[in-house]
Write an enzyme that holds these catalytic residues in place. Structure first.
Site, mmCIF file in Angstrom:
data_model
loop_
_atom_site.group_PDB
_atom_site.id
_atom_site.type_symbol
_atom_site.label_atom_id
_atom_site.label_comp_id
_atom_site.label_asym_id
_atom_site.label_seq_id
_atom_site.Cartn_x
_atom_site.Cartn_y
_atom_site.Cartn_z
ATOM 1 N N TYR A 150 45.760 -40.909 98.804
ATOM 2 C CA TYR A 150 46.403 -41.741 99.842
ATOM 3 C C TYR A 150 46.823 -43.080 99.244
ATOM 4 O O TYR A 150 47.957 -43.527 99.422
ATOM 5 C CB TYR A 150 45.459 -41.943 101.028
ATOM 6 C CG TYR A 150 45.996 -42.929 102.048
ATOM 7 C CD1 TYR A 150 47.082 -42.591 102.854
ATOM 8 C CD2 TYR A 150 45.454 -44.212 102.179
ATOM 9 C CE1 TYR A 150 47.612 -43.497 103.768
ATOM 10 C CE2 TYR A 150 45.969 -45.120 103.094
ATOM 11 C CZ TYR A 150 47.051 -44.755 103.886
ATOM 12 O OH TYR A 150 47.569 -45.651 104.784
ATOM 13 N N LYS A 154 50.613 -44.784 98.766
ATOM 14 C CA LYS A 154 51.026 -46.102 99.269
ATOM 15 C C LYS A 154 51.422 -47.035 98.118
ATOM 16 O O LYS A 154 52.252 -47.936 98.311
ATOM 17 C CB LYS A 154 49.924 -46.703 100.146
ATOM 18 C CG LYS A 154 49.712 -45.916 101.460
ATOM 19 C CD LYS A 154 50.981 -45.872 102.318
ATOM 20 C CE LYS A 154 50.738 -45.316 103.713
ATOM 21 N NZ LYS A 154 51.948 -45.322 104.549
HETATM 22 N N1 LIG Z 1 45.352 -47.409 110.694
HETATM 23 C C1 LIG Z 1 45.103 -47.931 109.509
HETATM 24 O O1 LIG Z 1 43.964 -48.328 109.223
HETATM 25 C C2 LIG Z 1 46.227 -48.092 108.516
HETATM 26 C C3 LIG Z 1 45.998 -48.967 107.427
HETATM 27 C C4 LIG Z 1 47.017 -49.120 106.497
HETATM 28 C C5 LIG Z 1 48.210 -48.458 106.651
HETATM 29 N N2 LIG Z 1 48.395 -47.612 107.717
HETATM 30 C C6 LIG Z 1 49.674 -46.914 107.834
HETATM 31 O O2 LIG Z 1 50.230 -47.193 109.085
HETATM 32 C C7 LIG Z 1 51.150 -46.170 109.433
HETATM 33 C C8 LIG Z 1 50.938 -45.781 110.893
HETATM 34 O O3 LIG Z 1 49.676 -45.171 111.019
HETATM 35 P P1 LIG Z 1 48.691 -45.437 112.250
HETATM 36 O O4 LIG Z 1 47.527 -46.160 111.714
HETATM 37 O O5 LIG Z 1 49.430 -46.001 113.386
HETATM 38 O O6 LIG Z 1 48.180 -43.939 112.525
HETATM 39 P P2 LIG Z 1 48.453 -42.913 113.729
HETATM 40 O O7 LIG Z 1 48.010 -43.473 115.030
HETATM 41 O O8 LIG Z 1 47.829 -41.645 113.250
HETATM 42 O O9 LIG Z 1 50.035 -42.773 113.752
HETATM 43 C C9 LIG Z 1 50.721 -42.030 112.792
HETATM 44 C C10 LIG Z 1 52.126 -41.758 113.302
HETATM 45 O O10 LIG Z 1 52.808 -40.983 112.284
HETATM 46 C C11 LIG Z 1 53.377 -39.844 112.890
HETATM 47 N N3 LIG Z 1 53.401 -38.711 111.974
HETATM 48 C C12 LIG Z 1 52.371 -38.168 111.280
HETATM 49 N N4 LIG Z 1 52.775 -37.054 110.639
HETATM 50 C C13 LIG Z 1 54.087 -36.887 110.955
HETATM 51 C C14 LIG Z 1 55.058 -35.911 110.646
HETATM 52 N N5 LIG Z 1 54.759 -34.839 109.888
HETATM 53 N N6 LIG Z 1 56.308 -36.043 111.123
HETATM 54 C C15 LIG Z 1 56.634 -37.094 111.918
HETATM 55 N N7 LIG Z 1 55.750 -38.048 112.261
HETATM 56 C C16 LIG Z 1 54.498 -37.934 111.794
HETATM 57 C C17 LIG Z 1 52.465 -39.530 114.080
HETATM 58 O O11 LIG Z 1 53.211 -38.834 115.096
HETATM 59 P P3 LIG Z 1 53.046 -37.281 115.484
HETATM 60 O O12 LIG Z 1 51.632 -36.885 115.171
HETATM 61 O O13 LIG Z 1 53.392 -37.244 116.942
HETATM 62 O O14 LIG Z 1 54.065 -36.590 114.623
HETATM 63 C C18 LIG Z 1 52.113 -40.925 114.578
HETATM 64 O O15 LIG Z 1 53.106 -41.399 115.454
HETATM 65 C C19 LIG Z 1 50.921 -45.040 108.427
HETATM 66 O O16 LIG Z 1 51.952 -45.060 107.461
HETATM 67 C C20 LIG Z 1 49.598 -45.412 107.788
HETATM 68 O O17 LIG Z 1 49.484 -44.897 106.486
HETATM 69 C C21 LIG Z 1 47.423 -47.431 108.645
#
Ligand SMILES: NC(=O)c1ccc[n+]([C@@H]2O[C@H](COP(=O)([O-])OP(=O)(O)OC[C@H]3O[C@@H](n4cnc5c(N)ncnc54)[C@H](OP(=O)(O)O)[C@@H]3O)[C@@H](O)[C@H]2O)c1
Length: 252
Positions: A150, A154
């Site tokens: 992961y 990133k």
């Molecule tokens: N939460 C953290 O701690 C954190 C920290 C650093 C970075 N991030 C980054 O922030 C971003 C958003 O993540 P989040 O934390 O908000 O997590 P989340 O609540 O799991 O949201 C992830 C989003 O990505 C979409 N997604 C996943 N697989 C997909 C696919 N195959 N096709 C289209 N859409 C897809 C999901 O929609 P569907 O499932 O409806 O497709 C959902 O809307 C990510 O890039 C993650 O790596 C998160």
């Protein structure tokens, strides 16, 4: 009419970013696999402000042809901001990784993000007021043992987008490329990364941001000119700054 595209808008950071951009009167194109969640969000936004135009697009970004189809479907719209936020994690040491999940993660986090960024840059590099924001992670700048693949995905997002920002700057392009690098944020991310239902952030994490706070940082990054990276540090403070990685502009 101009639009902001947000991938991964069905939950977490993307969902709250959609609400924050809608509150600023931005018309939205919301992308994810879960169409019903996007429709619910659209209804919520239109209940807040009927003047905000919202389009929903179902797309599975783990399939590269769907990324191309998504972009082609959006060709008729004028897109002032494109936010590649969709992403997922996989938490395990490398020898024990679920390879199916890792392959899916690489296709969403790296492949589709590259396709969508490239197509957007091709069309909008010279369009005034445009931005491409790619969501990386604090783990795109520090390797997390136990989530190495992961982190590496990133690192790609950060290096690709910082390099793109430099290319655009050297060309004198109008499009700005930026990176949001969140630390732990309360979303569906961890429960999906560890395949556990209902992860309790309060009980398990000493520090984290809410998705709404992270969307506020996204807006800060969007609104500030002459910054490339918006990153959360180890004390959970958010900083806007220039590029972090060294760049070589001439290979000789
Ligand atoms: N939460 C953290 O701690 C954190 C920290 C650093 C970075 N991030 C980054 O922030 C971003 C958003 O993540 P989040 O934390 O908000 O997590 P989340 O609540 O799991 O949201 C992830 C989003 O990505 C979409 N997604 C996943 N697989 C997909 C696919 N195959 N096709 C289209 N859409 C897809 C999901 O929609 P569907 O499932 O409806 O497709 C959902 O809307 C990510 O890039 C993650 O790596 C998160």
């Amino acid at each position: 009419m101009k639009y902001t595209v947000i991938t991964g808008a069905s939950s977490g950071i993307g969902y709250e970013t959609a609400l924050a951009f809608a509150a600023r009167g931005k018309n939205l194109i919301l992308v994810a696999r879960r169409l019903e969640k996007l429709e619910e969000l659209k209804a919520k936004i239109q209940g807040m402000d009927a003047k905000v135009h919202v389009i929903v697009q179902q797309s599975d970004l783990s399939v590269s042809s769907e990324a191309h189809t998504l972009y082609n479907n959006l060709k008729p719209y004028e897109i002032e901001t494109w936010i590649n936020n969709a992403g997922l994690g996989e938490s395990s040491v490398i020898a024990e990784q679920n390879l199916d999940k890792v392959e899916t993660m690489l296709r969403v986090n790296i492949e589709s993000l590259t396709i969508l960024s490239t197509l957007y840059v091709r069309d909008y590099a010279d369009a005034e007021g445009t931005q491409l924001i790619n969501v990386s992670s604090a783990l795109g700048y520090a390797i997390a043992v136990g989530s190495v693949a992961y982190s590496a995905s990133k690192y790609y997002v950060s290096a690709f987008t910082e390099g793109l920002a430099k290319e655009l700057e050297l060309k004198g392009a109008k499009l700005k490329a930026k990176i949001l690098a969140p630390a732990i944020t309360e979303t569906e991310f961890v429960q999906k990364s560890i395949d556990a239902e209902g992860f309790d952030y309060k009980a398990n994490m000493s520090k984290y941001h809410t998705a709404k706070e992270m969307a506020g940082f996204m807006v800060d990054l969007y609104e500030h000119e002459d910054v490339v990276v918006g990153i959360v540090d180890q004390n959970y403070e958010f900083h806007l700054r220039g590029a972090i990685y060294p760049v070589i502009t001439e290979l000789n």
